[in-house]
Write a protein that holds these residues in place. Structure first.
Motif, PDB file in Angstrom:
ATOM      1  N   ALA A 124     -23.671  56.799 -78.432  1.00 27.41           N
ATOM      2  CA  ALA A 124     -23.854  55.376 -78.690  1.00 27.41           C
ATOM      3  C   ALA A 124     -25.326  55.014 -78.560  1.00 27.41           C
ATOM      4  O   ALA A 124     -25.871  54.234 -79.340  1.00 27.41           O
TER       5      ALA A 124
ATOM      6  N   LEU B  71     -27.765  56.806 -79.301  1.00 28.72           N
ATOM      7  CA  LEU B  71     -28.457  57.202 -80.531  1.00 28.72           C
ATOM      8  C   LEU B  71     -28.098  56.275 -81.687  1.00 28.72           C
ATOM      9  O   LEU B  71     -28.862  56.118 -82.626  1.00 28.72           O
ATOM     10  N   ALA B  72     -26.881  55.723 -81.610  1.00 32.27           N
ATOM     11  CA  ALA B  72     -26.365  54.996 -82.771  1.00 32.27           C
ATOM     12  C   ALA B  72     -26.827  53.549 -82.809  1.00 32.27           C
ATOM     13  O   ALA B  72     -27.098  53.008 -83.870  1.00 32.27           O
ATOM     14  N   VAL B  73     -26.894  52.919 -81.642  1.00 33.68           N
ATOM     15  CA  VAL B  73     -27.213  51.488 -81.630  1.00 33.68           C
ATOM     16  C   VAL B  73     -28.699  51.311 -81.916  1.00 33.68           C
ATOM     17  O   VAL B  73     -29.531  51.814 -81.179  1.00 33.68           O
ATOM     18  N   PRO B  74     -29.052  50.612 -82.980  1.00 33.23           N
ATOM     19  CA  PRO B  74     -30.475  50.427 -83.272  1.00 33.23           C
ATOM     20  C   PRO B  74     -31.124  49.593 -82.178  1.00 33.23           C
ATOM     21  O   PRO B  74     -30.533  48.610 -81.717  1.00 33.23           O
TER      22      PRO B  74
ATOM     23  N   PHE C 291     -33.523  47.592 -82.193  1.00 38.09           N
ATOM     24  CA  PHE C 291     -33.824  46.170 -82.476  1.00 38.09           C
ATOM     25  C   PHE C 291     -32.563  45.315 -82.388  1.00 38.09           C
ATOM     26  O   PHE C 291     -32.588  44.189 -81.892  1.00 38.09           O
ATOM     27  N   TRP C 292     -31.442  45.889 -82.787  1.00 36.15           N
ATOM     28  CA  TRP C 292     -30.202  45.120 -82.679  1.00 36.15           C
ATOM     29  C   TRP C 292     -29.793  44.975 -81.211  1.00 36.15           C
ATOM     30  O   TRP C 292     -29.376  43.912 -80.764  1.00 36.15           O
TER      31      TRP C 292
ATOM     32  N   ARG D  71     -31.846  54.716 -75.954  1.00 36.53           N
ATOM     33  CA  ARG D  71     -31.944  55.795 -76.929  1.00 36.53           C
ATOM     34  C   ARG D  71     -32.690  56.991 -76.324  1.00 36.53           C
ATOM     35  O   ARG D  71     -32.267  58.140 -76.441  1.00 36.53           O
TER      36      ARG D  71
ATOM     37  N   VAL E   4     -40.290  48.251 -83.978  1.00 35.29           N
ATOM     38  CA  VAL E   4     -39.271  47.251 -84.271  1.00 35.29           C
ATOM     39  C   VAL E   4     -38.915  46.398 -83.065  1.00 35.29           C
ATOM     40  O   VAL E   4     -38.647  45.212 -83.194  1.00 35.29           O
TER      41      VAL E   4
END
Lengths: 317, 298, 687
Positions: free
Chosen positions: A141, A143-146, A148-149, A194, A259
């Motif tokens: 997760a 790695l997946a969640v950007p 900036f978001w 991340r 970002v």
């Protein structure tokens, strides 16, 4: 050992030259340049003559080789020139933003390492159990969640639950540590997740690899306590690749900040970089790319030297 | 002795199954990831039929509408249906993700194998060049490439964006494939091929390339995830996909953050979509690696 | 070594009372994705105090697994003990809890593993690794442990122990690391040491040193030793009692004399015969055990060996029990008594069938190597300054001729350059200097179509059957590819037919063309490698250790195949190997190499009967022979010292540092290879 260090340092030079050449010429093949962007920004019509004058002023009409040579001389003498947009010295533009970005980077690294090593180790030792699955989901997760978001969600939550927003203007640590902390902890978390995920995954896989080694079996056959097998025999070997990842990712944090700073409205070098790219501010872009690449290369060097400290095969090789 | 013992301590036996079934059972997380990918691919391909609205339809009567039966994910500042935009966004994300990962990985694998096979001076020069590319953080390199190429739409997709994502992927793949190819080059079957007088091209394509297929596939999957993330980041910065195309990163940029209080769904759903897609590809890629690895050694 | 006292220390009476370790009906299973591997099925054996017991068998027979089970170190979660007891000093090890077991490991039972290069932790000092069991089990303080560690290093023959304690494993050679492993094993004065293939990774002269050391220490300190090995010679030289394992079961059990001199199980009998032996006149053809060991995923019912057994009867469909045939001598064969009584004597006497050597013509040499040298530069880490570039003289002034139809055996220990010679002949490497003439032409300058023609004439068979076949191609494709590339056959169909033909020629089946390499056993893969080489219709084949990765029974089959093919196709071989007995069996002439130089070349019979060079003599002395009587009659004679690094070879005669007859002169003069007797060349000034 000394020759090793000297060689590693010397090897940096061609890479840095390569980065410089590549950056410089990649930027120069862009159709259009800062002049049009700058002049058109004010609106109204722009004559060809105005453009030519501005080009001349910025030195963009000189032969590429001359421009490159100038820049190279500047780099070696630490004179990076003026921003084509603001007209202020590039070094100054970067310097005023560096403190903030470095602080976020360091805080994110601390968060990452503190989380990653225990998580990765647990995940490896309890491979294919529920503990491992949970940690793996957490890291994937990450790695997946950007980032900036994630930053936006953090802001949203702070807003909804505490009706509070981190301030936009930067408070340096030595002015007010607490205000500084409450401001920067959020972007640090946003990029740190991340970072910790990447490191934890590396720790996991290298511990799994090391635990299969013959010398681990030897240690167990000697009747060494399992705790000691992990701490003394496995960790020392497994952390070597983890150190590499910690180093590389630190260098790449600068990229992640690009970002994240945008989201948190922080005026750091990531944001400066995006602005510079948007404006085709060549002097600023090329100097920042050199800065980032140098940080990367130096961190790489530091990692290699650290390796030598931890790994006797290199130290006495 | 050598008689069948009467009281063996019992344990469960694994059964032999079809490889797809055995993948699903032994890598349940990976199978779940694959399922999510398939659902997204389906939605993206058949977006015209799946999406309830046209993603570009502006409806000023329904600006910033909260999630409801008509608009399950709500609407944005132009009254466009967010669910439809998320579905069409899958098309953008998967197309760009797949193409850029494919280009980056294939280029990287080709250079990696060639560099390892020829070795010596060729390898030295290629590796110094790769060193240079690796010194740029991915997003910085992507930004520079975006700035360099300018917009070049091809079949409705921004070619510059795909290259901007593919180029930073290339050197990373190159390093991994080169390392794999170097170890394959030391294998006796490559010596046997050389002793049989085969051409370099035959050795590279027939003997080396198929043996780096597994790491290539694993990286292809993993870098689709990275590419989707990178595309979202670039679009978020306003340097990727441009309005009015539906793209997840783009939906988060610009005025989305102006409506934190009023319309949190505007940032919630596109972000979830990105996370789910990247999560699924990572999950699948990880399981693929675990699953392919022991087979390679066997 | 004093054989008589050794005998006395191991009484022949089979009393259970003084057993230190008793393994009873042990069953170990491995659960894998392909099914359950029944790795050990009901084995029982015992070890008395101070005794040396061998577990001997081929790979996959369960010998190592059973020893790991004793230590409870089976790979988790796949491996598990599913039945039986392991009684150690009256306690069942399988019932102990993890901490009780841990206390036994390293204190009462130690284990020495096969791979000295990977069995020590690379980032910890040797000292720490030796001191660890001392501080954990005996509660020694750091200084006490260090004193004991110093003493232990001295005991295992490592000089300057104080300094070496602070060094790391990579600063030790393979043999030295194995000595360190022994020191760790001895640290707490254990009652039992298990040595799992302790010398398999080592060169023959180093192997002899390590084994002599272990035997000497075990006898002196009254430690029981379990040696696990596939090498019958080692068993004959060191073991008091022997357990022969086959396909997860013990098939024969008894004293070394019983098992070697009066084997009572057809597998044991076959095993003794299928190894080429240095102590017997050279048989014209090896007797082999045909077929393959059963797959333990799905073993046949009844006697596991029945499918390969020449003495098979109907009763073999039942499981034979391990029964006492003679006092303290057990066999798991229904017909064991017939072997005892001599009823099967006819079958057990060695049959000297076979054909004479392939005809060696007196024609001009097919291959001539003149003053060949290959130097590798090992650059240190410096890239920019060049730094110190060190030169490894892998091959240094090697000359020999091979006549058509003959087999030249090239023997030597690791790093002697024998493999490099093979690679130079194959033109996989370019020589630094010297000439290689093949069929009268120097191959150095060949290029284009001429090189292609030569490539067809010279083929290769590699050592490792696992890496020599492309895992992504089918067997059929692998064999057909060279034929198609060189247009030896007109089309793909013809290539397929010829591939099928070749498969049958090498003793496989045409239907195997559809298989992938991983679906075949090591021996079968090696046959595929041979078929691939034959596909080109070569006249000359470089065989680079073609049988050293294979099990004894398979090795014999492949050697026989190579000999048959040589006769049928008039092939010439350059046979590279480290096993002296194998080389003697197959070669017509033999060259011995040491550190890049040829020490001695002569006809096979001359070199084995009257070796002239001290190194050749040492090699022959170090090789153990599978006969306990012969072994006992030989004096202990481990060649001392280490093989010098090829990076820093000694000046003068490269062998002078280890040579028993070296003098001052040997340190200066590089001896020329000269003809000491007709056709017998030797590079030693003392001969």
């Amino acid at each position: 050992m000394l020759t090793y260090v000297v060689n590693r340092v010397l090897l940096m030079i061609p890479t840095l030259i390569g980065v410089a050449v590549l950056t410089f010429f990649m930027l120069r093949v862009i159709p259009g340049d800062i002049v049009e962007v700058k002049l058109r920004a004010d609106g109204g019509s722009v004559t060809q003559a105005q453009i030519e004058t501005e080009r001349e002023r910025l030195g963009l009409n000189r032969p590429l080789a001359t421009q490159f040579a100038d820049w190279m001389v500047g780099l070696v003498t630490f004179d990076f020139g003026l921003s084509m947009w603001t007209g202020r010295p590039v070094a100054e533009e970067i310097a005023i933003r560096l403190e903030l970005s470095m602080q976020v980077a360091v805080m994110a690294s601390i968060i990452a390492v503190i989380l990653a090593i225990p998580l990765g180790t647990l995940s490896a030792l309890f491979k294919d159990t529920i503990v491992d699955y949970a940690i793996r989901l957490f890291t994937i997760a990450g790695l997946a969640v950007p980032s900036f978001w994630l930053g936006m969600i953090i802001i949203l939550s702070l807003l909804l639950f505490f009706n509070w927003l981190p301030p936009i203007t930067f408070t340096p640590f030595y002015v007010d540590p607490w205000a500084n902390f409450t401001q920067l902890i959020w972007p640090s978390l946003a990029v740190g997740w991340r970072y910790s995920a990447v490191v934890a995954r590396m720790v996991r896989s290298s511990i799994i690899e090391v635990m299969k080694e013959d010398y681990i079996r030897t240690a167990r056959a000697k009747g060494v306590y399992e705790r000691l097998v992990v701490m003394r025999h496995a960790m020392r070997n497994a952390l070597l690749p983890a150190i590499t990842v910690i180093g590389l990712e630190f260098a790449f944090l600068i990229g992640g900040l690009v970002v994240t700073e945008q989201v948190f409205n922080l005026n750091g070098i990531g944001r400066l970089f995006v602005q510079a790219v948007g404006r085709n501010d060549f002097t600023l872009i090329q100097t920042m790319v050199m800065l980032v690449a140098s940080v990367f290369i130096i961190v790489n060097l530091a990692v290699d030297l650290l390796y030598a400290v931890f790994d006797p095969r290199i130290r006495y090789g | 002795m050598a008689t069948t013992p009467t009281a063996l301590r019992p344990y469960k036996l694994p059964k032999r199954r079809h490889w797809a079934v055995s993948f699903a059972l032994r890598q349940p997380l990976g199978a779940a990831g694959l399922l999510v990918i398939l659902v997204m691919a389906f939605g993206g391909i058949f977006a015209e039929f799946v999406a309830p609205y046209d993603p570009l339809d502006i409806d000023f009567g329904a600006m910033l509408a909260a999630p409801s039966i008509e608009h399950p994910f709500g609407t944005d500042a132009f009254g466009r249906d967010i669910l439809s935009r998320v579905i069409y966004g899958a098309r953008t994300a998967l197309t760009i993700g797949f193409l850029s990962s494919f280009i980056g990985c294939t280029l990287g694998a080709a250079i990696g194998i060639a560099s390892a096979f020829f070795g010596g001076r060729t390898d030295m020069i290629v590796q110094r060049f790769i060193d240079v590319l690796l010194s740029f953080p991915i997003i910085v390199l992507a930004l520079v490439v975006v700035a360099m190429i300018g917009r070049a739409p091809l079949f409705g997709i921004d070619l510059n964006l795909i290259l901007a994502i593919a180029i930073p992927i290339m050197p990373k793949v190159e390093r991994v494939v080169r390392a794999a190819a170097l170890s394959i080059r030391e294998m006796a079957y490559i010596d046997a091929a050389r002793a049989a007088g085969f051409s370099n091209a035959r050795i590279i394509f027939r003997h080396m390339a198929p043996n780096v297929a597994a790491p290539y596939l694993i990286m292809l999957t993993a870098y689709i995830a990275q590419a989707i993330l990178l595309e979202a980041s670039l679009s978020f910065l306003g340097l990727g996909v441009t309005e009015p195309t539906a793209a997840w990163g783009l939906m988060l940029s610009g005025n989305a953050s102006d409506f934190y209080r009023e319309a949190p769904w505007m940032i919630l759903f596109p972000g979830l979509a990105i996370s789910a897609a990247v999560f699924a590809f990572n999950l699948f890629g990880d399981s693929l690696r675990d699953w392919l690895d022991p087979k390679l050694k066997a | 070594m004093q054989p008589q006292t050794a005998e006395a220390a191991a009484p022949r009476v089979d009393g259970a009372g003084d057993d230190l370790l008793r393994v009873e009906d042990l069953h170990v299973h491995f659960v894998t994705s392909r099914g359950v591997v029944r790795a050990v099925e009901g084995i029982s054996y015992s070890v008395r105090r101070g005794e040396i017991v061998a577990l001997v068998g081929e790979s996959g027979c369960g010998k190592s697994v059973s020893s790991l089970a004793i230590m409870r170190l089976l790979a988790k979660p796949a491996g598990r003990v599913v039945g039986g007891r392991i009684m150690f000093e009256g306690r069942d090890l399988l019932t102990l809890d993890e901490d009780e077991m841990r206390e036994i490991r390293g204190r009462d039972i130690s284990i020495i593993f096969q791979e000295p290069m990977t069995s020590l932790n690379p980032v910890l000092t040797i000292g720490l690794q030796i001191m660890e069991p001392l501080t954990i089990h005996l509660g020694m303080t750091a200084s006490e442990a260090r004193a004991r560690a110093t003493e232990l290093l001295r005991l295992v023959g490592i000089t300057d122990p104080e300094r070496r304690l602070d060094q790391y494993p990579h600063q030790f050679s393979g043999g030295m690391r194995q000595r360190v492993m022994i020191a760790i094993g001895l640290a707490c004065n254990p009652k039992l040491i298990i040595a799992d293939e302790p010398t398999t990774a080592l060169d023959v002269t180093i192997q002899a040193q390590i084994l002599e050391l272990m035997k000497d220490l075990a006898r002196r300190l009254n430690i029981a030793l379990v040696i696990i090995t596939h090498n019958l010679g080692i068993v004959a030289r060191y073991a008091d009692r022997v357990n022969v394992m086959y396909a997860a079961r013990v098939v024969e059990q008894g004293t070394a004399d019983d098992v070697f001199l009066r084997p009572r199980h057809p597998y044991a009998i076959g095993l003794m015969r299928s190894v080429p032996r240095l102590d017997r006149p050279r048989g014209l053809r090896l007797e082999t055990i045909e077929g393959l060991p059963p797959n333990l995923l799905d073993p046949p019912t009844g006697c596991r060996f029945a499918a390969r057994c020449a003495f098979r009867i109907d009763a073999c469909a039942q499981d034979p029990a391990l029964r006492e045939i003679e006092p303290a001598h057990r066999s798991a064969c229904f017909r064991a008594e017939e072997f005892s009584s001599g009823a099967l004597a006819e079958a057990t006497t060695e049959r000297a069938r076979g054909r004479p050597d392939a005809a060696v013509s007196d024609a001009a040499p097919i291959l001539g190597v003149r003053d060949l040298a290959k130097h590798f530069t090992v650059s240190s880490r410096s890239v920019i300054f060049g730094g110190e570039t060190r030169v490894v003289k892998a091959v240094n002034g090697v000359s020999f001729d091979i006549r058509p139809g003959e087999t030249l055996g090239l023997v030597g220990e690791s790093g002697c350059g024998k493999t490099t010679v093979g690679r130079l002949v194959l033109k996989l490497e370019q020589p630094t200097s010297g000439a290689i003439e093949f069929e009268g032409r120097d191959i150095a300058g060949l290029a284009g179509p001429e090189l292609q023609r030569t490539r067809q004439r010279i083929q290769v068979i590699f050592q490792d059957p696992y890496s020599s076949l492309n895992p992504r191609m089918t067997i059929g494709q692998i064999i057909a590819e060279p034929m198609l590339v060189h247009r030896i056959v007109p089309n793909a169909k013809a290539a397929r037919e010829r591939a099928a033909e070749l498969l049958e020629k090498v003793g496989l089946f045409a239907y195997m063309a559809e298989r992938y390499p991983h679906e075949m056993s090591g021996g079968q893969r090696q046959r595929v490698g041979i078929a691939r080489a034959l596909a080109m219709r070569p006249s000359f084949i470089v065989c680079d250790e073609p049988v050293s990765a294979l099990d004894v029974s398979i090795q014999g089959q492949v050697i026989n195949l190579l000999e048959d093919l040589q006769r049928e196709f008039g092939l010439t071989y350059l046979f590279i190997a480290h096993d002296l007995a194998v080389v003697r069996h197959i070669s017509t002439r033999v060259a011995v190499m040491y550190l890049g130089r040829v020490m001695e070349i002569a006809d096979r019979d001359a070199i084995y009967a009257q070796p002239l060079h001290p190194y050749t003599k040492a090699l022959l002395d170090a090789a153990p022979v599978p006969d306990p009587l012969v072994e006992r009659a030989r004096a202990p004679r481990a060649l001392g010292g280490e093989i010098p690094s090829p990076l820093r070879p000694p000046g003068g005669c490269v062998f002078h540092t280890r040579c028993p007859i070296a003098s001052e002169e040997c340190k200066r003069a590089v001896p020329e290879l000269r003809e000491a007797a007709p056709g017998h060349f030797v590079a030693c000034i003392k001969v």
